[in-house]
Design an enzyme around this catalytic site. Structure first.
Site, PDB file in Angstrom:
ATOM      1  N   ASP A  84     125.879   4.525 -47.825  1.00  0.00           N
ATOM      2  CA  ASP A  84     127.370   5.537 -47.339  1.00  0.00           C
ATOM      3  C   ASP A  84     127.276   7.078 -47.499  1.00  0.00           C
ATOM      4  O   ASP A  84     127.099   7.019 -48.989  1.00  0.00           O
ATOM      5  CB  ASP A  84     128.672   4.815 -46.766  1.00  0.00           C
ATOM      6  CG  ASP A  84     128.927   4.309 -49.130  1.00  0.00           C
ATOM      7  OD1 ASP A  84     128.134   4.226 -49.102  1.00  0.00           O
ATOM      8  OD2 ASP A  84     130.189   4.485 -48.771  1.00  0.00           O
ATOM      9  N   GLU A 155     130.245   2.212 -50.561  1.00  0.00           N
ATOM     10  CA  GLU A 155     130.492   2.740 -51.682  1.00  0.00           C
ATOM     11  C   GLU A 155     131.487   3.475 -52.197  1.00  0.00           C
ATOM     12  O   GLU A 155     132.351   3.654 -53.215  1.00  0.00           O
ATOM     13  CB  GLU A 155     129.609   3.521 -52.574  1.00  0.00           C
ATOM     14  CG  GLU A 155     129.038   3.733 -54.169  1.00  0.00           C
ATOM     15  CD  GLU A 155     129.502   4.461 -54.657  1.00  0.00           C
ATOM     16  OE1 GLU A 155     129.763   5.028 -56.016  1.00  0.00           O
ATOM     17  OE2 GLU A 155     129.699   5.090 -53.532  1.00  0.00           O
TER      18      GLU A 155
END
Length: 506
Positions: A84, A155
């Site tokens: 991400d 994350e």
């Protein structure tokens, strides 16, 4: 392709064709997960490589490559990165990160790759490109043991993928791990802080009181700030739009009874937010006096962040603070408005304590990250970090007390562990020797205040030895994000050398 001329070719192909071309905001990784699996599968088939692709229920992906012939007894090594990205733009028209590719470009005479008006996603797209790129090397001199590349989800919003990881599901074999999400050229990360979100929420019922004709409504807008990472940049003199707007509202509310309508600022828990908007009303009798007070308060802020005539020395060279009259709208009564303003303003922001043992290392901090108002609710997200668990508990206790006095509902989100530095592990000493031999000078080993997934891996993969490295990246979590081209090649070649000679540490 924009990056087709860059070397190593496989790394920039992955970065452009997979990462930059496919939307991958946090918690919306479905498209990038599908793209990665399809690309790896198709590329492996084209190259005649045997790769195993696994996925767990959280969406984490593990790609495994068997050892070169004759190297089956070499130790297994894992490279790890996250899928991400933080989505920020300074384009006036905005940017649709859910559907559009990142507008990548080469800048500064071929030295850097950045994006046109958005975050680049080098954090951590370049880590993914490096890790996967290694798997597709076909150099006959690149002999290696078993390789694993772990790609995690979510994350940036709390390390959710790492926290959900079950090593047994993937049957993880590696006891040596290179995290490709921290450091810079000549620097390796060997420790990091833990952290967690604290969420304040309050049910509200703004109304039209019937006396709107007696009130003057305003919009207060703080914008044009540099922003930054709430871990790596929290010690810098960067302004937080949420902090500034709450300070201004508090000063005004001390002299004039404000009717709060809404406050909205920030989108990510781990970003120092760049823009915040508050709407409120005041008695028309106080309109001119409030305007004059605002001018004085704003000037004091500008005097601090833009001191002197040299704009290059200004902490916030592009900061704008506007106060404009606006149309009547639903608002809260004065007493509740005062309680909301005061309690949010009390939430600490910035460095709270430096490490007493490691020079210049921030030990504990807090970020007033997000304030958002809906029709019936106001929510505040505060993100605390610390490398010392007891200090993290202290700041969380203070946040609970602020919430209690302010009448907020409090939700302590799950915290993640820090990564304790272990400077004498055989793996770290081996990687240091390889790094310094290639770089030609000493490598700096440091702990950071930002969070890395390594802290979680240290509790899930027993006995794992880890380091974290990355090419030169700048401006992460802001539209100024960029990655250095030649240092990317350096790290790729360093990874090859580390993997090839890994049996040396046995």
């Amino acid at each position: 392709m924009v990056l087709e001329s860059l070397k190593p070719r496989i790394v920039w192909e992955i970065f452009e064709d997979v990462m930059a071309s496919t939307p991958h905001p946090s918690k919306k990784e479905e498209k990038i997960r599908k793209k990665i699996k399809e690309w790896v599968r198709n590329k492996a088939e084209q190259e005649g490589l045997e790769l195993e692709i696994l996925e767990d229920t959280a969406g984490n992906i593990l790609v495994r490559k068997p050892a070169s012939k004759g190297c089956e007894n070499y130790p297994s090594l894992m490279m790890q990165a996250h899928m991400d990205m933080v989505c920020e733009t300074d384009r006036p028209e905005g940017f649709d990160f859910d559907n559009n590719p990142i507008p990548i470009r080469i800048q500064d005479n071929g030295e850097w790759v950045d994006a046109d008006g958005t975050t680049l996603g080098a954090d951590d797209g370049i880590g993914i490109a490096l890790g996967l790129g290694i798997l597709f090397l076909k150099d006959e001199q690149f002999l290696h043991g078993p390789l694993e590349v772990l790609l995690t989800v979510d994350e940036e919003t709390g390390l959710g993928g790492a926290m959900a990881l079950d090593p047994q599901v993937f049957n993880i074999q590696s006891k040596y791990l290179i995290n490709l999400d921290g450091g810079n050229l000549g620097t390796m990360i060997i420790g990091c802080a833990g952290g967690g979100n604290t969420e304040f929420s309050m049910e509200i019922d703004p109304k039209l009181s019937g006396s709107e004709e007696k009130l003057q409504f305003f919009e207060l807008h703080v914008h044009g700030l540099l922003g930054g990472h709430s871990g790596g940049d929290i010690h810098l003199p960067k302004a937080s739009a949420n902090v500034l707007i709450m300070s201004i509202l508090s000063h005004l509310n001390a002299s004039y009874d404000l009717h709060l309508c809404s406050i909205n600022g920030g989108t990510m828990h781990n970003a120092i937010n760049r823009e915040s908007i508050a709407k409120f009303a005041v008695s028309k009798d106080h309109t001119e006096a409030l305007k004059q007070s605002f001018i004085h308060i704003a000037q004091e802020i500008f005097n601090y962040y833009q001191a002197g005539d040299d704009k290059s020395l200004h902490f916030e060279p592009n900061m704008i603070i506007d106060l404009t009259e606006t149309q009547p709208q639903k608002s809260l009564e004065v007493q509740l408005s005062s309680k909301i303003i005061a309690s949010i303003n009390l939430i600490p922001h910035g460095v709270l304590k430096y490490s007493p043992t490691i020079p210049n290392l921030v030990e504990t901090s807090n970020n007033l990250a997000v304030i958002k108002t809906s029709d019936k609710k106001i929510t505040v997200i505060s993100f605390a970090r610390s490398s010392v668990d007891s200090e993290f508990k202290i700041i969380r206790t203070k946040l609970v007390q602020i919430a209690t006095f302010g009448g907020w509902k409090i939700d302590l989100k799950p915290a993640y562990s820090g990564w304790k530095p272990e400077p004498h592990t055989p793996f770290l000493q081996y990687v240091t020797k390889k790094y310094e031999g290639k770089l030609g000078r000493p490598v700096k080993k440091m702990a950071i205040h930002a969070g890395l997934e390594c802290g979680i891996f240290s509790t899930k993969i027993l006995g794992v030895q880890m380091v974290s490295m990355l090419p030169i990246t700048e401006g992460c979590h802001t539209p100024d994000e960029r990655v250095h081209i030649s240092s990317t090649k350096f790290i790729f070649e360093l990874l090859k050398e580390i993997i090839t000679d890994l049996p040396a540490i046995l």
